[in-house]
Design a protein around this motif. Structure first.
Motif, mmCIF file in Angstrom:
data_model
loop_
_atom_site.group_PDB
_atom_site.id
_atom_site.type_symbol
_atom_site.label_atom_id
_atom_site.label_comp_id
_atom_site.label_asym_id
_atom_site.label_seq_id
_atom_site.Cartn_x
_atom_site.Cartn_y
_atom_site.Cartn_z
ATOM 1 N N SER A 241 10.244 -78.186 -24.624
ATOM 2 C CA SER A 241 9.662 -77.419 -23.528
ATOM 3 C C SER A 241 10.124 -78.011 -22.196
ATOM 4 O O SER A 241 10.508 -79.182 -22.119
ATOM 5 N N PRO A 242 10.105 -77.221 -21.132
ATOM 6 C CA PRO A 242 10.574 -77.730 -19.842
ATOM 7 C C PRO A 242 9.840 -78.968 -19.356
ATOM 8 O O PRO A 242 10.426 -79.800 -18.659
ATOM 9 N N ASP A 243 8.558 -79.114 -19.730
ATOM 10 C CA ASP A 243 7.812 -80.300 -19.305
ATOM 11 C C ASP A 243 7.948 -81.469 -20.273
ATOM 12 O O ASP A 243 7.390 -82.544 -20.038
ATOM 13 N N GLY A 244 8.675 -81.283 -21.381
ATOM 14 C CA GLY A 244 8.918 -82.368 -22.312
ATOM 15 C C GLY A 244 7.753 -82.721 -23.213
ATOM 16 O O GLY A 244 7.832 -83.701 -23.964
ATOM 17 N N ARG A 245 6.686 -81.916 -23.207
ATOM 18 C CA ARG A 245 5.496 -82.246 -23.998
ATOM 19 C C ARG A 245 5.526 -81.626 -25.384
ATOM 20 O O ARG A 245 4.861 -82.125 -26.301
ATOM 21 N N TRP A 246 6.262 -80.522 -25.557
ATOM 22 C CA TRP A 246 6.251 -79.783 -26.810
ATOM 23 C C TRP A 246 7.678 -79.573 -27.319
ATOM 24 O O TRP A 246 8.629 -79.545 -26.542
ATOM 25 N N VAL A 247 7.771 -79.375 -28.632
ATOM 26 C CA VAL A 247 9.024 -78.997 -29.274
ATOM 27 C C VAL A 247 8.770 -77.709 -30.046
ATOM 28 O O VAL A 247 7.764 -77.596 -30.760
ATOM 29 N N VAL A 248 9.652 -76.724 -29.888
ATOM 30 C CA VAL A 248 9.527 -75.488 -30.651
ATOM 31 C C VAL A 248 10.465 -75.546 -31.849
ATOM 32 O O VAL A 248 11.559 -76.123 -31.777
ATOM 33 N N TYR A 249 10.034 -74.956 -32.973
ATOM 34 C CA TYR A 249 10.827 -74.900 -34.201
ATOM 35 C C TYR A 249 10.293 -73.744 -35.033
ATOM 36 O O TYR A 249 9.328 -73.071 -34.616
ATOM 37 N N VAL A 250 10.894 -73.480 -36.174
ATOM 38 C CA VAL A 250 10.436 -72.364 -37.004
ATOM 39 C C VAL A 250 10.001 -72.877 -38.374
ATOM 40 O O VAL A 250 10.378 -73.966 -38.801
ATOM 41 N N ASP A 251 9.209 -72.054 -39.038
ATOM 42 C CA ASP A 251 8.661 -72.360 -40.364
ATOM 43 C C ASP A 251 8.960 -71.190 -41.281
ATOM 44 O O ASP A 251 8.415 -70.099 -41.113
ATOM 45 N N CYS A 252 9.839 -71.406 -42.257
ATOM 46 C CA CYS A 252 10.182 -70.378 -43.236
ATOM 47 C C CYS A 252 9.485 -70.671 -44.555
ATOM 48 O O CYS A 252 9.563 -71.800 -45.069
ATOM 49 N N HIS A 253 8.811 -69.686 -45.120
ATOM 50 C CA HIS A 253 8.173 -69.798 -46.432
ATOM 51 C C HIS A 253 9.215 -69.459 -47.497
ATOM 52 O O HIS A 253 9.281 -68.343 -48.002
ATOM 53 N N TYR A 254 10.014 -70.448 -47.823
ATOM 54 C CA TYR A 254 11.239 -70.204 -48.589
ATOM 55 C C TYR A 254 10.977 -69.835 -50.045
ATOM 56 O O TYR A 254 11.836 -69.228 -50.690
ATOM 57 N N HIS A 255 9.823 -70.179 -50.600
ATOM 58 C CA HIS A 255 9.535 -69.784 -51.984
ATOM 59 C C HIS A 255 9.493 -68.262 -52.115
ATOM 60 O O HIS A 255 10.050 -67.687 -53.056
ATOM 61 N N ALA A 256 8.822 -67.610 -51.181
ATOM 62 C CA ALA A 256 8.702 -66.158 -51.216
ATOM 63 C C ALA A 256 9.912 -65.466 -50.603
ATOM 64 O O ALA A 256 10.101 -64.262 -50.818
ATOM 65 N N ASP A 257 10.718 -66.205 -49.881
ATOM 66 C CA ASP A 257 11.850 -65.627 -49.149
ATOM 67 C C ASP A 257 13.085 -66.492 -49.385
ATOM 68 O O ASP A 257 13.510 -67.250 -48.514
ATOM 69 N N PRO A 258 13.699 -66.385 -50.570
ATOM 70 C CA PRO A 258 14.830 -67.260 -50.885
ATOM 71 C C PRO A 258 16.050 -67.032 -50.012
ATOM 72 O O PRO A 258 16.907 -67.906 -49.895
ATOM 73 N N GLY A 259 16.148 -65.862 -49.373
ATOM 74 C CA GLY A 259 17.246 -65.614 -48.449
ATOM 75 C C GLY A 259 16.987 -66.133 -47.051
ATOM 76 O O GLY A 259 17.873 -66.094 -46.204
ATOM 77 N N HIS A 260 15.741 -66.607 -46.809
ATOM 78 C CA HIS A 260 15.363 -67.172 -45.514
ATOM 79 C C HIS A 260 15.563 -66.167 -44.383
ATOM 80 O O HIS A 260 15.992 -66.524 -43.290
ATOM 81 N N ASP A 261 15.224 -64.919 -44.655
ATOM 82 C CA ASP A 261 15.381 -63.887 -43.634
ATOM 83 C C ASP A 261 14.375 -64.028 -42.500
ATOM 84 O O ASP A 261 14.697 -63.704 -41.354
ATOM 85 N N TRP A 262 13.160 -64.509 -42.796
ATOM 86 C CA TRP A 262 12.072 -64.456 -41.829
ATOM 87 C C TRP A 262 11.389 -65.808 -41.694
ATOM 88 O O TRP A 262 11.450 -66.645 -42.589
ATOM 89 N N ALA A 263 10.688 -66.022 -40.573
ATOM 90 C CA ALA A 263 9.999 -67.283 -40.321
ATOM 91 C C ALA A 263 8.922 -67.046 -39.269
ATOM 92 O O ALA A 263 8.828 -65.964 -38.675
ATOM 93 N N ASP A 264 8.105 -68.060 -39.037
ATOM 94 C CA ASP A 264 7.142 -68.053 -37.941
ATOM 95 C C ASP A 264 7.559 -69.070 -36.890
ATOM 96 O O ASP A 264 8.228 -70.063 -37.191
ATOM 97 N N VAL A 265 7.146 -68.820 -35.657
ATOM 98 C CA VAL A 265 7.429 -69.724 -34.540
ATOM 99 C C VAL A 265 6.316 -70.754 -34.443
ATOM 100 O O VAL A 265 5.126 -70.415 -34.467
ATOM 101 N N CYS A 266 6.698 -72.022 -34.326
ATOM 102 C CA CYS A 266 5.740 -73.122 -34.240
ATOM 103 C C CYS A 266 6.077 -74.013 -33.053
ATOM 104 O O CYS A 266 7.217 -74.062 -32.595
#
Length: 426
Positions: A241-266
């Motif tokens: 983040s611009p203030d250096g306090r947070w890091v953004v990344y994604v979370d893929c539920h790969y068991h249900a989505d073996p192609g890794h098409d979709w994820a959530d923002v964290c």
């Protein structure tokens, strides 16, 4: 425990299936006839004010002004170099770090895992003003296969080194000397690296025996803090983040989505004290795939911060289904492993702005169905957003819109109108 390597040079953890990251494994030959003071001087000041981007198209790297003028493609005459790509830009916006590769050592009769990382690589600095090209990281070479991972100072670079199919990150001076290990051999390979605004910490995800986890550390690899980990989660990509306090990344539920098409923002606090999931239903388009069988391509999408502290991400329309269907019932031999089924595709993807303070999501690009928007990033002056836009089953083009989503305009469709990907502001 050593890890096998995928086509992009990263380790494979068998219990996680697969993860496609287009790291440009020798794919982008470069620069023809840039004007000698592009972006500098009286005329160049206007170019800088408008902003410039580099991008890839049909195996080449191009540069363009944000108003669509001045498109040029890089091309260097250096013996024995088969492919080139942009690895990083210096803060001055004038110098680029480039990676070139000699002809690949894998191929018919030679397995990727055994021979790809025997391909010699070369790292260069290119000056956009003087058009000079200088090879770096030549002293005390650690292996034939060395690639840039993160620029951490004017004279220091994190590089990925692969030896005996085991990947490791080292910190080296730009000439290649004074190598220091950033990670240990056998613990997995970190990539998706990003540097904190104060240039004191590095965020990365570690692809290792225990899965894909997100960490931060000092720039020398010490004082690690884990931000996110979980047996059922594939945590991927980092940005501060611009203030250096947070890091953004994604979370893929790969068991249900073996192609890794979709994820959530964290997001996670940089000190490891908090982890928050900001979206629901795996609504972010993660493994971007596009084109038809002649123009197919792809690579991982990651969220991007704005200067004001919101997050840009590609959100799928309800019920969306990609035209390239991942085939989980067969071995992945080409690092794509998808069949083209455009008749089954539906929906699309739009660029949204996410406010991490309250979770509010605002749609910006609004392309409608059968259009897939992705790779969004904000210009340095925060006035513009660049993105790729692809029709279902078609190659993407580079578009620019205002920061509020207004006035979208086409910038370029790439070489022979066959596609643009991986735009980056410089």
């Amino acid at each position: 425990m050593s890890c096998e390597l995928h086509r992009d040079g990263r380790p494979s953890t068998p219990d996680l299936g697969r993860r496609r990251l287009l790291a440009g494994a020798g794919a982008w030959p470069l620069l023809a006839a840039l004007p000698s003071r592009m972006g500098l001087g009286a005329d160049g000041a206007e170019d800088v004010r408008r902003g410039r981007l580099v991008f890839t198209s049909r195996g080449k790297t191009g540069i363009v002004n944000a108003d669509g003028t001045g498109v040029r493609y890089f091309e260097f005459d250096r013996p024995g170099q088969a492919t080139w790509q942009v690895g990083a830009a210096f803060p001055d916006g004038r110098r680029l770090i480039l990676l070139s590769m000699e002809p690949r050592r894998d191929g018919p009769g030679r397995s990727f895992e055994e021979y790809y990382t025997q391909t010699p690589t070369h790292i260069w600095i290119y000056d956009l003003e003087t058009q000079s090209l200088r090879e770096i990281v030549t002293k005390d070479r650690l292996a034939p296969f060395v690639t840039p991972a993160l620029l951490i100072g004017e004279d220091r670079l994190l590089v990925q080194v692969v030896r005996n199919k085991v990947g490791q990150i080292f910190s080296v001076r730009l000439d290649g000397s004074h190598a220091r290990p950033f990670t240990r051999a056998g613990e997995g390979l970190p990539y998706g690296l990003s540097l904190s605004p104060d240039r004191r910490r590095v965020a990365f995800h570690l692809a290792g025996p225990e899965g894909y986890q997100v960490w931060t550390s000092d720039v020398d690899g010490s004082n690690r803090v884990r931000l996110a980990a979980g047996a059922d989660h594939l945590y991927f990509g980092t940005s501060w983040s611009p203030d250096g306090r947070w890091v953004v990344y994604v979370d893929c539920h790969y068991h249900a989505d073996p192609g890794h098409d979709w994820a959530d923002v964290c997001i996670g606090r940089a000190d490891g004290s908090a982890h928050r999931v900001l979206t629901t239903g795996q609504s972010m388009w993660f493994a971007a795939t596009y084109g038809d069988p002649k123009t197919r391509g792809g690579g991982s999408n990651v969220p991007a911060w704005t200067r004001a502290g919101s997050i840009l991400f590609p959100r799928r329309l309800p019920g969306s289904r990609v035209p390239w269907e991942y085939q989980s019932n067969r071995p992945d031999l080409d690092h794509f492993n998808r069949d083209y089924k455009p008749d089954l595709a539906r929906g699309g993807v739009e660029i949204c702005r996410l406010d991490p303070s309250d979770g509010r999501i605002t749609a910006l690009s609004n392309p409608g169905p059968n259009t897939w928007d992705f790779r969004s990033s904000e210009s340095p002056d925060a006035r513009l957003i660049a993105l790729c836009r692809a029709p279902t089953g078609g190659p993407p083009a580079l578009w620019i819109m205002d920061s509020d989503g207004g006035h979208p305009r086409l910038i370029t469709r790439g070489i022979d109108d066959l596609g643009v990907d991986h735009p980056r502001w410089i």
